[in-house]
Design a protein around this motif. Structure first.
Motif, PDB file in Angstrom:
ATOM      1  N   VAL A   1    -101.838  -0.538  37.746  1.00  7.18           N
ATOM      2  CA  VAL A   1    -102.340  -1.906  37.692  1.00  7.18           C
ATOM      3  C   VAL A   1    -103.129  -2.063  36.407  1.00  7.18           C
ATOM      4  CG1 VAL A   1    -103.707  -3.679  38.843  1.00  7.18           C
ATOM      5  CG2 VAL A   1    -102.423  -2.015  40.210  1.00  7.18           C
ATOM      6  N   ASN A   2    -102.564  -2.795  35.479  1.00  9.55           N
ATOM      7  CA  ASN A   2    -103.157  -3.046  34.156  1.00  9.55           C
ATOM      8  C   ASN A   2    -103.399  -1.759  33.372  1.00  9.55           C
ATOM      9  OD1 ASN A   2    -103.562  -5.572  35.683  1.00  9.55           O
ATOM     10  ND2 ASN A   2    -104.625  -6.225  33.840  1.00  9.55           N
ATOM     11  N   ARG A   3    -102.675  -0.703  33.737  1.00 13.79           N
ATOM     12  CA  ARG A   3    -102.830   0.595  33.070  1.00 13.79           C
ATOM     13  C   ARG A   3    -104.291   1.018  33.019  1.00 13.79           C
ATOM     14  NH1 ARG A   3     -98.505  -0.297  28.030  1.00 13.79           N
ATOM     15  NH2 ARG A   3     -96.733  -0.884  29.354  1.00 13.79           N
ATOM     16  N   HIS A   4    -105.028   0.611  34.035  1.00 12.00           N
ATOM     17  CA  HIS A   4    -106.447   0.951  34.151  1.00 12.00           C
ATOM     18  C   HIS A   4    -106.578   2.294  34.864  1.00 12.00           C
ATOM     19  CE1 HIS A   4    -110.758   0.036  34.419  1.00 12.00           C
ATOM     20  NE2 HIS A   4    -110.722   0.538  35.643  1.00 12.00           N
ATOM     21  N   VAL A   5    -107.547   3.074  34.463  1.00 17.33           N
ATOM     22  CA  VAL A   5    -107.784   4.377  35.087  1.00 17.33           C
ATOM     23  C   VAL A   5    -108.674   4.186  36.312  1.00 17.33           C
ATOM     24  CG1 VAL A   5    -108.750   6.679  34.792  1.00 17.33           C
ATOM     25  CG2 VAL A   5    -107.515   5.593  32.900  1.00 17.33           C
ATOM     26  N   PHE A   6    -108.109   4.450  37.487  1.00 23.71           N
ATOM     27  CA  PHE A   6    -108.853   4.415  38.748  1.00 23.71           C
ATOM     28  C   PHE A   6    -108.974   5.842  39.279  1.00 23.71           C
ATOM     29  CE2 PHE A   6    -106.835   0.212  38.566  1.00 23.71           C
ATOM     30  CZ  PHE A   6    -107.898  -0.628  38.888  1.00 23.71           C
TER      31      PHE A   6
ATOM     32  N   ARG B   1    -106.611  -2.128  44.069  1.00 22.80           N
ATOM     33  CA  ARG B   1    -106.698  -2.085  42.611  1.00 22.80           C
ATOM     34  C   ARG B   1    -106.511  -3.473  42.001  1.00 22.80           C
ATOM     35  NH1 ARG B   1    -109.182   2.442  43.712  1.00 22.80           N
ATOM     36  NH2 ARG B   1    -107.926   4.353  43.557  1.00 22.80           N
ATOM     37  N   VAL B   2    -105.580  -4.233  42.549  1.00 23.64           N
ATOM     38  CA  VAL B   2    -105.356  -5.604  42.071  1.00 23.64           C
ATOM     39  C   VAL B   2    -106.610  -6.443  42.293  1.00 23.64           C
ATOM     40  CG1 VAL B   2    -104.129  -7.761  42.601  1.00 23.64           C
ATOM     41  CG2 VAL B   2    -102.848  -5.645  42.225  1.00 23.64           C
ATOM     42  N   GLY B   3    -107.229  -6.305  43.472  1.00 21.18           N
ATOM     43  CA  GLY B   3    -108.444  -7.057  43.768  1.00 21.18           C
ATOM     44  C   GLY B   3    -109.551  -6.799  42.760  1.00 21.18           C
ATOM     45  N   TYR B   4    -109.657  -5.545  42.327  1.00 22.53           N
ATOM     46  CA  TYR B   4    -110.669  -5.198  41.329  1.00 22.53           C
ATOM     47  C   TYR B   4    -110.381  -5.887  39.997  1.00 22.53           C
ATOM     48  CZ  TYR B   4    -113.148  -2.397  37.827  1.00 22.53           C
ATOM     49  OH  TYR B   4    -113.927  -2.001  36.772  1.00 22.53           O
ATOM     50  N   ILE B   5    -109.124  -5.856  39.559  1.00 23.57           N
ATOM     51  CA  ILE B   5    -108.757  -6.424  38.253  1.00 23.57           C
ATOM     52  C   ILE B   5    -108.965  -7.932  38.222  1.00 23.57           C
ATOM     53  CG2 ILE B   5    -106.810  -6.903  36.708  1.00 23.57           C
ATOM     54  CD1 ILE B   5    -107.884  -4.075  36.400  1.00 23.57           C
TER      55      ILE B   5
ATOM     56  N   GLY C   1    -109.710   8.577  37.915  1.00 15.40           N
ATOM     57  CA  GLY C   1    -109.136   9.582  37.040  1.00 15.40           C
ATOM     58  C   GLY C   1    -107.653   9.482  36.786  1.00 15.40           C
ATOM     59  N   SER C   2    -106.999   8.427  37.285  1.00 21.13           N
ATOM     60  CA  SER C   2    -105.546   8.320  37.119  1.00 21.13           C
ATOM     61  C   SER C   2    -105.122   6.865  36.924  1.00 21.13           C
ATOM     62  CB  SER C   2    -104.828   8.899  38.339  1.00 21.13           C
ATOM     63  OG  SER C   2    -103.429   8.722  38.232  1.00 21.13           O
ATOM     64  N   MET C   3    -104.168   6.647  36.014  1.00 23.23           N
ATOM     65  CA  MET C   3    -103.587   5.308  35.877  1.00 23.23           C
ATOM     66  C   MET C   3    -102.613   5.022  37.012  1.00 23.23           C
ATOM     67  SD  MET C   3    -102.701   4.575  31.894  1.00 23.23           S
ATOM     68  CE  MET C   3    -103.774   5.110  30.590  1.00 23.23           C
ATOM     69  N   VAL C   4    -101.770   5.994  37.342  1.00 22.26           N
ATOM     70  CA  VAL C   4    -100.729   5.776  38.341  1.00 22.26           C
ATOM     71  C   VAL C   4    -101.338   5.851  39.735  1.00 22.26           C
ATOM     72  CG1 VAL C   4     -99.993   8.193  38.529  1.00 22.26           C
ATOM     73  CG2 VAL C   4     -98.357   6.350  38.955  1.00 22.26           C
ATOM     74  N   GLN C   5    -100.889   4.947  40.611  1.00 20.96           N
ATOM     75  CA  GLN C   5    -101.461   4.813  41.939  1.00 20.96           C
ATOM     76  C   GLN C   5    -100.354   4.737  42.990  1.00 20.96           C
ATOM     77  OE1 GLN C   5    -105.123   4.353  42.368  1.00 20.96           O
ATOM     78  NE2 GLN C   5    -104.929   5.181  40.286  1.00 20.96           N
ATOM     79  N   ASP C   6    -100.638   5.296  44.176  1.00 20.12           N
ATOM     80  CA  ASP C   6     -99.746   5.166  45.320  1.00 20.12           C
ATOM     81  C   ASP C   6     -99.725   3.716  45.788  1.00 20.12           C
ATOM     82  OD1 ASP C   6     -99.775   5.308  48.634  1.00 20.12           O
ATOM     83  OD2 ASP C   6     -98.280   6.609  47.671  1.00 20.12           O
ATOM     84  N   TYR C   7     -98.585   3.278  46.345  1.00 21.82           N
ATOM     85  CA  TYR C   7     -98.443   1.869  46.724  1.00 21.82           C
ATOM     86  C   TYR C   7     -99.491   1.407  47.732  1.00 21.82           C
ATOM     87  CZ  TYR C   7     -95.794   3.809  50.696  1.00 21.82           C
ATOM     88  OH  TYR C   7     -95.388   4.530  51.797  1.00 21.82           O
ATOM     89  N   GLY C   8    -100.028   2.322  48.523  1.00 25.77           N
ATOM     90  CA  GLY C   8    -101.053   1.947  49.495  1.00 25.77           C
ATOM     91  C   GLY C   8    -102.361   1.519  48.853  1.00 25.77           C
TER      92      GLY C   8
END
Length: 296
Positions: free
Chosen positions: A129-134, A148-152, A136-143
């Protein structure tokens, strides 16, 4: 003889006046009409109407890049999650489906592997999501996508964007205009503008382990792929924006020839979608916009 010469001259003057600029024009020239050249065929009509970009600070738009594959049986579940997020946050989320990796046997593009490697994809479906690091990782599981979208979308963007596309359907040519305005200084001295071409309603095969996402399966059992990455019009990592200070602005125009097909799939013009986003280098997408499309 002199009198006859004068009469002929007067007649010529009267005739010429009848064709003067004072004559009413019932067929005025439209500046948006195709250019006509008597020596060449008509040229494509790619003129833009006026477009403004807001100078009031806005919230960020979430760009969900979903890594998927037509032979990934759990990927339709990821598609469903992404669709639900877009429904929950209308106009605030843009999805880009990137077919890549072991499970992608079709719909592969030349840009996919570099993006997947950069964000660290190791499983499918997954996304960033926006290539943001959450954590420690950019890539996130669909769950985790919804959180992550809510944060952005809850954060302010330093840059506002507007985009429009003109497509000449006869010549299959596209012009893209993207405008931006910085309401605050960017964290980086330069940014990168990415213009991405997507295709919707691509009908084909999709492995599906649990009969997930039935909304995209037709009566014949075919899967209707959406938001499929087709081209990075501005190249792998985008076009450099040199001035990113507060109140800086940019106005960029790009051209693209629409092919008849992508692989074995017809490139249906009505199903194309154009997205633009500004990134802080290769990562950290600040915001994006879905372009309005004008057909001619």
């Amino acid at each position: 003889m002199k009198r006859i010469f004068l009469l002929m001259t007067a007649a010529i003057l009267v005739a010429s006046l009848s064709f003067s600029s004072c004559e009413r024009n019932d067929d005025p020239i439209n500046p948006n009409d195709p250019i006509e050249n008597p020596d060449e065929p008509n040229q494509p009509n790619l003129a833009f109407p006026e477009m403004e970009v807001s100078q009031e600070q806005q919230k960020r738009i979430a760009i969900l890049e979903e890594f998927t594959g037509d032979h990934c049986g759990y990927c339709p579940l990821g598609h469903s999650y992404a669709n639900n997020i877009m429904t929950t946050h209308p106009g605030q989320v843009i999805c880009i489906n990137i077919h890549q990796g072991y499970f992608a046997q079709n719909y592969i593009t030349e840009w996919a592997d570099a993006i997947a490697e950069m964000v660290g994809v190791t499983s499918y479906p997954s996304g960033c999501v926006n290539r943001h690091v959450f954590s420690g990782s950019m890539v996130q599981d669909y769950g985790k996508w919804a959180t992550r979208v809510g944060y952005i979308i809850g954060r302010n963007s330093c840059v506002n964007m507007a985009a429009q596309v003109v497509i000449d359907t006869t010549f299959r040519k596209m012009a893209v205009q993207v405008k931006g305005y910085y309401t605050a200084k960017s964290d980086s001295a330069t940014n990168r503008l990415n213009v991405v071409l997507l295709q919707n309603e691509v009908v084909g095969y999709q492995s599906n382990y649990g009969n997930y996402n039935t909304a995209q399966i037709d009566e014949n059992g075919n899967y209707h792929h959406q938001h499929m990455l087709r081209a990075m019009i501005t190249g792998q990592w985008g076009d450099v924006i040199e001035d990113t200070k507060k109140e800086a602005a940019f106005d960029k125009v790009y051209f693209y020839d629409i092919p008849e097909k992508y692989g074995e799939d017809v490139a249906e013009i009505k199903n194309l979608e154009v997205v633009a986003f500004v990134a802080n280098g290769r990562s950290e997408i600040m915001t994006g916009v879905k372009a309005n499309i004008i057909y001619r």
